[in-house]
Write an enzyme that holds these catalytic residues in place. Structure first.
Site, mmCIF file in Angstrom:
data_model
loop_
_atom_site.group_PDB
_atom_site.id
_atom_site.type_symbol
_atom_site.label_atom_id
_atom_site.label_comp_id
_atom_site.label_asym_id
_atom_site.label_seq_id
_atom_site.Cartn_x
_atom_site.Cartn_y
_atom_site.Cartn_z
ATOM 1 N N HIS A 1 55.394 -0.988 93.716
ATOM 2 C CA HIS A 1 56.253 -0.549 92.608
ATOM 3 C C HIS A 1 57.008 -1.693 91.957
ATOM 4 O O HIS A 1 58.037 -1.496 91.336
ATOM 5 C CB HIS A 1 57.219 0.544 93.074
ATOM 6 N N LYS B 1 66.454 11.927 87.223
ATOM 7 C CA LYS B 1 65.044 12.130 86.840
ATOM 8 C C LYS B 1 64.789 13.556 86.381
ATOM 9 O O LYS B 1 64.098 13.787 85.395
ATOM 10 C CB LYS B 1 64.126 11.821 88.042
ATOM 11 N N GLU C 1 54.623 18.151 91.030
ATOM 12 C CA GLU C 1 53.827 17.851 89.831
ATOM 13 C C GLU C 1 52.347 17.792 90.205
ATOM 14 O O GLU C 1 52.000 17.461 91.337
ATOM 15 C CB GLU C 1 54.193 16.465 89.271
ATOM 16 N N ARG D 1 67.640 0.134 79.074
ATOM 17 C CA ARG D 1 67.983 -1.297 79.116
ATOM 18 C C ARG D 1 66.830 -2.080 78.491
ATOM 19 O O ARG D 1 65.755 -1.514 78.271
ATOM 20 C CB ARG D 1 68.165 -1.739 80.566
HETATM 21 N N1 LIG Z 1 52.291 13.349 88.844
HETATM 22 C C1 LIG Z 1 52.121 12.054 89.202
HETATM 23 N N2 LIG Z 1 50.864 11.626 89.503
HETATM 24 C C2 LIG Z 1 50.668 10.337 89.860
HETATM 25 C C3 LIG Z 1 51.744 9.447 89.937
HETATM 26 C C4 LIG Z 1 51.603 8.091 90.325
HETATM 27 C C5 LIG Z 1 52.735 7.303 90.379
HETATM 28 C C6 LIG Z 1 52.555 5.907 90.777
HETATM 29 C C7 LIG Z 1 52.169 5.638 92.076
HETATM 30 C C8 LIG Z 1 51.981 4.313 92.479
HETATM 31 C C9 LIG Z 1 52.187 3.274 91.600
HETATM 32 C C10 LIG Z 1 52.590 3.553 90.292
HETATM 33 C C11 LIG Z 1 52.816 2.513 89.392
HETATM 34 C C12 LIG Z 1 53.229 2.776 88.115
HETATM 35 C C13 LIG Z 1 53.427 4.082 87.698
HETATM 36 C C14 LIG Z 1 53.228 5.153 88.561
HETATM 37 C C15 LIG Z 1 52.787 4.881 89.864
HETATM 38 C C16 LIG Z 1 54.008 7.848 90.040
HETATM 39 N N3 LIG Z 1 55.155 7.119 90.063
HETATM 40 C C17 LIG Z 1 55.477 6.023 90.928
HETATM 41 C C18 LIG Z 1 56.934 5.720 90.720
HETATM 42 C C19 LIG Z 1 57.388 6.538 89.590
HETATM 43 N N4 LIG Z 1 57.593 5.689 88.430
HETATM 44 C C20 LIG Z 1 56.327 7.551 89.317
HETATM 45 N N5 LIG Z 1 54.123 9.134 89.674
HETATM 46 C C21 LIG Z 1 53.034 9.943 89.606
HETATM 47 N N6 LIG Z 1 53.192 11.235 89.240
HETATM 48 CA CA LIG Z 2 61.280 2.775 85.491
#
Ligand SMILES: Nc1ncc2cc(-c3cccc4ccccc34)c(N3CC[C@@H](N)C3)nc2n1
Ligand SMILES: [Ca+2]
Length: 450
Positions: A235, A116, A200, A292
């Site tokens: 998720h 990441k 972040e 993918r």
């Molecule tokens: N700076 C910042 N702010 C809010 C966020 C909120 C999430 C997040 C939190 C909870 C569910 C989610 C579903 C889809 C996409 C992101 C989320 C998140 N994720 C969740 C897993 C990973 N894909 C990144 N990162 C975040 N980063």
């Molecule tokens: Ca992904």
């Protein structure tokens, strides 16, 4: 073009790949575990090889057995689907060493997107917007604390080696920083054997908007619109749609160009997805890139009227992209739900059982069912509980959503617990219809949905 390919996967995606390959006149080799002897993907294939016992590590993850089957069958290429070995660089290398084409990206691209923080650095250098924060090597408390203050609270502490939401901690104010930092480090060390953190700015109501990109071996790269996948549960995506609602064509174009830029930065080839966090004010930030074909690719196929698996086969065989950016346009709206063998009364734990009765909605230009199961099949606990996908299309989001509600009513499964009832409630919810959606949607509507 290949005359024979091996599909190193099972379930709905294996069936879906076989359907396109057969349309192209390409023969298909299926592989299966002992639990999947009578599975639909085995029946649809032209020939099939037993890999071993049911557990994935003894079957669908057995690189040596898969390569052996490809060699014996004379397959020229292997399609990994998603999950299993689809983003496994070792597998892609082993195929190349055995003279087999991997229907996927180059090994270098898989490795570049595997970490990441490395991915973020590559994207930063490629000019792709990142969430304000810090993801460097200096892991001292003071520095990360200073970076958090620079971002402005609330901030998110994320384990660099984490993923899929694991190892994330929201810090609402500076007074909580030290305790959160220690906890996040401990968790990173215990869960991922790596306590390195990145910090972040925390977006409180983001949406998950992802761009489908495709690159060929001749330097061409395009994006095929976007998808909104914000409605997730722990998720795990539950419902996906294209195009992402309430995003202007200008912003969609800017995100698409950023995504293609990101793909070109890693010499990408094949189907890829660049995921962004989309904020209510229209700003967007790179989250990660998936190397993918994704589960939700059908919604993109329905609005662009393209077969992405056909594109994958053509590009893997060295052909140029079928379309240039100017030839790609979006028509109407598409939604997809994932049908899971889960018990909603037991907190959606995976369910097993036999499909004593199965009736799927009638398929048409408005309704598509990608299924890995038929009536009479037994669903085991060995694999991902997703048994099918229901995808709908219509001229507008409202019409497509009504199609989805109707199709869900027509979808009948007896003998196995599924999430169909939950999906009906979701599709019928007023806040979903008016798209009052961000990644917190399901928690926010918990009582109405469960
Ligand atoms: N700076 C910042 N702010 C809010 C966020 C909120 C999430 C997040 C939190 C909870 C569910 C989610 C579903 C889809 C996409 C992101 C989320 C998140 N994720 C969740 C897993 C990973 N894909 C990144 N990162 C975040 N980063
Ligand atoms: Ca992904």
């Amino acid at each position: 073009m290949f005359t024979k390919i091996l599909i190193a996967n099972r379930g709905e995606i294996a069936c879906r790949i076989i359907e396109t390959a057969h349309k192209m006149g390409v023969k298909c080799v299926a592989v299966y575990s002992e639990a999947d002897r009578n599975a639909r993907h085995v029946a649809l294939a032209d020939e099939a090889f037993l890999l071993g016992p049911a557990p994935s590590r003894d079957s669908y993850l057995r690189i040596d057995k898969i390569i052996e089957a490809a060699k014996i069958s004379g397959a020229q290429a292997v399609h990994p689907g998603y999950g299993f070995l689809s983003e496994n660089a070792e597998f892609a290398k082993a195929l190349a060493e055995n003279g087999l084409a991997f229907i996927g990206p180059p090994v270098g691209a898989i490795e570049a997107m595997g970490s990441k923080s490395a991915a973020k650095t590559i994207m930063e250098n490629a000019g792709v917007p990142l969430v304000p924060g810090y993801h460097g090597d200096d892991q001292s408390r003071e520095l990360i604390k200073a970076e958090a203050a620079r971002c402005g609270y609330p901030v998110l502490l994320k384990a660099v080696a984490g993923g899929g939401g694991k190892g994330m901690r929201v810090v609402w104010q500076e007074s909580e920083f030290d305790e959160a930092f220690d906890a996040a480090k401990r968790e990173g060390e215990s869960s991922f054997n790596n306590g390195d953190l990145l910090v972040e700015k925390y977006l409180t109501k983001p949406r998950h908007v992802e761009l489908q990109v495709f690159c060929d071996r001749h330097g061409n790269g395009v994006y095929l619109g976007d998808r909104d996948c914000s409605v997730q549960r722990r998720h795990q995506k539950v419902i996906e749609e294209a195009p992402a609602p309430n995003i202007s064509d200008e912003i969609r174009k800017a995100m698409g160009e950023s995504a293609v830029q990101a793909a070109k930065a890693i010499d990408y080839v094949g189907a890829g997805t660049v995921e962004f966090l989309y904020d209510e004010d229209g700003s967007y930030y790179f989250m990660e890139m998936n190397t993918r074909l994704q589960v939700e690719h059908p919604v993109t196929e329905l609005v662009t009227r393209q077969d992405l698996v056909e594109w994958q086969l053509r590009v893997a065989a060295g052909q140029p992209l079928p379309l240039a950016q100017s030839d790609i346009s979006l028509h109407g709206h598409s939604l997809e739900v994932r049908v899971y063998a889960e018990d909603p009364d037991a907190d959606f734990t995976p369910a097993t059982g036999t499909l004593d009765y199965l009736r799927t909605p009638v398929e048409s230009k408005y309704v598509r069912v990608d299924t890995g199961v038929i009536e009479g099949d037994t669903v085991s606990h060995y694999y991902d509980p997703m048994i099918a996908k229901l995808i709908v299309w219509d001229e507008s989001r409202e019409l497509a959503l009504t199609r989805m509600q109707q199709a869900l009513e027509d979808y009948r499964i007896c003998g196995l617990k599924t999430n169909l009832g939950f999906l009906s409630k979701l599709a019928g919810s007023e806040s979903f219809r008016r798209f009052d959606v961000d990644t917190g949607f399901i928690e926010r509507h918990h009582d109405q949905l469960f």
